[in-house]
Design an enzyme around this catalytic site. Structure first.
Site, PDB file in Angstrom:
ATOM      1  N   GLU A   1      67.237   9.156 -18.698  1.00  0.00           N
ATOM      2  CA  GLU A   1      66.124   8.198 -19.525  1.00  0.00           C
ATOM      3  C   GLU A   1      65.285   9.258 -20.673  1.00  0.00           C
ATOM      4  O   GLU A   1      65.121   8.483 -21.797  1.00  0.00           O
ATOM      5  CB  GLU A   1      65.295   7.681 -18.540  1.00  0.00           C
TER       6      GLU A   1
ATOM      7  N   TYR B   1      58.021   6.898 -10.821  1.00  0.00           N
ATOM      8  CA  TYR B   1      59.104   7.297  -9.493  1.00  0.00           C
ATOM      9  C   TYR B   1      58.049   7.889  -8.381  1.00  0.00           C
ATOM     10  O   TYR B   1      58.583   7.718  -7.173  1.00  0.00           O
ATOM     11  CB  TYR B   1      59.930   8.324 -10.031  1.00  0.00           C
TER      12      TYR B   1
END
Length: 393
Positions: free
Chosen positions: A140, A98
Site C-alpha cells: 500500500e 491495522y
C-alpha cells in the site's frame, strides 16, 4: 517469514481456527463496528456486510495466508495480497487501522475459542497477523508513492469530478464520462483498472464503490455502472448524478491490467464483466496493436449486452482480432454453437496466450479450468471480480 516455532503451532491449530473462522469474523465485525460505527457508515460497503460476502472474504484471506505460510514458512505470499492492497488504497485505509483490526480480531478469536488460545497459540497467530498486515502496508505504501508521483496526493484521496456526459448502454448499465473539477490533469490509468466512487446518501453516510474504467476520453475518465436492485450507490448514481453534476473519485487502481507485449491475448467476460475488457480493447486499438486478440463474452441476450457496439467496432479496428459472443437466450436467429454458456472448447487458444477474465465467480472458475486444460499456464491467467474476492473461500 514465519518462524519455525510459530509454523508448527499454526499448522497444528489451523484446522481448529479454520473451522471456527466463520464464527470469528461476524464477532470481529460486530465488535469493530460497535467501537467504530463510522467505519461501517463511511468506509465499509454496507451491502457486502449485510449479505455476508465481506465476512466470507476476510475469512478466506486469513485462512489462505496462514496456509501459505505453513506450506512455505520461508516465504511471504505478497502476490496473493496485491488485490487486497489495491482495494485498501482505493478507499483510503491507513496503516494505523491495522492496530484497530488486530485488537478486535484477536478479541473475537478469544471469545470463540476460549481456553484453546494459549499464550503460545496467541503468539503464533499474532505473528501471522502482523506478517499479513506488514505485507499489505508495504504494498500500500508503494501504491501511494506511485500515486504521488503521478500527481495524485495520497493524503487527499478524493477529488471532485464533473460529469461531462452520461448515456445508457442498456436499461441497467450507465456510462459516465467525468473530468477533474479542480482543473488538474486527469490521473493516468492502466487498461483494466477501476476507480473508487464516493457518494453521500440520504442518511448522511458516505459509501464507496469500485467501478471499472470502460475507457478514457480527452482529459477525462469513463466508468460504467450496472444499476443493481437494492444497490445503494448504483441507484444513487443512476438517479442523482446528471450531466453537469459532481462526484468524488479516488485515483485509478487495480492489480489486474493489460500487460504490454506482442503475445496473444484472450479477454473473457460475462455480463458487466466486459467493462474492463472494453478498456483493454480500446487501448489495443488506440495503440495500433498487431497482437492476436481473442474476445469471448457471455450474456443473457442482445439487449442486456452492454458495449456490444464497442466490441464490434474495436474488433474491426484490430488487424488480428476475433470476437466470440455467447447468448443464453438469444433474440432471433443466432448460431447454435454460440448459444448457451461460454464454452472455450470451441475457441482456438494459441500457444503463449495471456488471459484476462472478469465476471461472476462460477464463470471465472469454469473459464480458468478450460484455459488450464488448453495449456495456458496458471501464471498467465489473470482475473478481476466485482465485490469481495471469494475465490479463496
Amino acid at each position: 517469514m514465519l518462524s519455525a516455532k510459530s509454523a508448527e503451532v499454526v499448522e497444528a491449530t489451523l484446522p481448529v481456527v479454520g473451522a471456527a473462522i466463520g464464527d470469528i469474523t461476524p464477532r470481529f465485525y460486530d465488535r469493530l463496528f460497535a467501537a467504530h460505527p463510522e467505519l461501517l457508515r463511511d468506509l465499509f460497503n454496507r451491502g457486502n456486510q449485510a449479505n455476508g460476502t465481506q465476512r466470507e472474504a476476510l475469512a478466506g484471506s486469513i485462512a489462505a495466508f496462514a496456509s501459505a505460510l505453513v506450506a512455505h514458512p520461508g516465504q511471504r505470499p505478497d502476490a496473493m495480497l496485491a488485490r487486497i492492497a489495491h482495494k485498501h488504497v482505493s478507499v483510503g485505509i491507513a496503516d494505523d487501522q491495522y492496530k484497530v483490526v488486530h485488537e478486535h480480531l484477536f478479541a473475537a478469536i478469544v471469545e470463540v475459542l476460549g481456553e484453546a488460545v494459549t499464550p503460545e497459540v496467541a503468539a503464533a497467530w499474532d505473528e501471522v497477523y502482523w506478517l499479513m498486515a506488514n505485507a499489505l502496508m508495504a504494498v500500500e505504501d508503494r501504491l501511494r508513492a506511485e500515486a504521488a508521483a503521478a500527481d495524485c496526493d495520497p493524503a487527499d484521496l478524493w477529488r471532485p469530478y464533473t460529469v461531462v456526459t452520461r448515456h445508457q448502454e442498456t436499461d441497467a448499465v450507465t456510462t459516465f464520462v467525468v473530468r477533474p473539477a479542480d482543473g488538474r490533469p486527469v490521473p493516468t490509468a492502466r487498461p483494466g483498472q477501476y476507480v473508487s466512487v464516493r457518494v453521500e446518501l440520504a442518511d448522511g453516510a458516505h459509501q464507496i464503490r469500485q467501478y471499472s474504467l470502460s475507457g478514457t476520453a480527452d482529459g477525462a475518465l469513463r466508468f460504467s455502472v450496472k444499476r443493481e436492485p437494492g444497490g445503494e450507490v448504483s441507484q444513487h448514481l443512476y438517479e442523482h448524478l446528471p450531466t453537469g453534476g459532481t462526484v468524488e473519485l479516488a485515483p485509478p487502481l487495480g492489480d489486474v491490467s493489460l500487460a504490454e507485449g506482442d503475445g496473444p491475448v484472450l479477454l473473457a467476460s460475462a455480463g458487466i464483466g466486459n467493462t474492463p475488457m472494453t478498456a483493454m480493447l480500446g487501448h489495443l486499438a488506440a495503440t495500433g496493436s498487431t497482437r492476436r486478440v481473442i474476445s469471448v463474452h457471455g450474456d443473457r441476450d442482445q439487449l442486456r449486452h452492454a458495449f456490444r457496439a464497442d466490441l464490434e467496432q474495436l474488433t474491426a479496428a484490430l488487424p488480428n482480432a476475433v470476437a466470440h459472443v455467447f447468448y443464453e437466450r438469444p433474440l432471433g436467429a443466432w448460431p447454435a454453437e454460440r448459444t448457451g454458456l461460454v464454452d472455450l472448447s470451441t475457441v482456438e487458444v494459441p500457444a503463449g496466450t495471456t488471459a484476462y477474465l472478469c465476471g461472476p465467480l462460477p464463470f471465472l472458475k469454469h473459464v480458468r479450468e478450460q484455459l488450464l486444460a488448453a495449456g495456458v499456464p496458471a501464471a498467465d491467467i489473470h482475473y478481476e471480480v466485482f465485490g469481495p474476492d471469494l475465490w479463496l473461500v
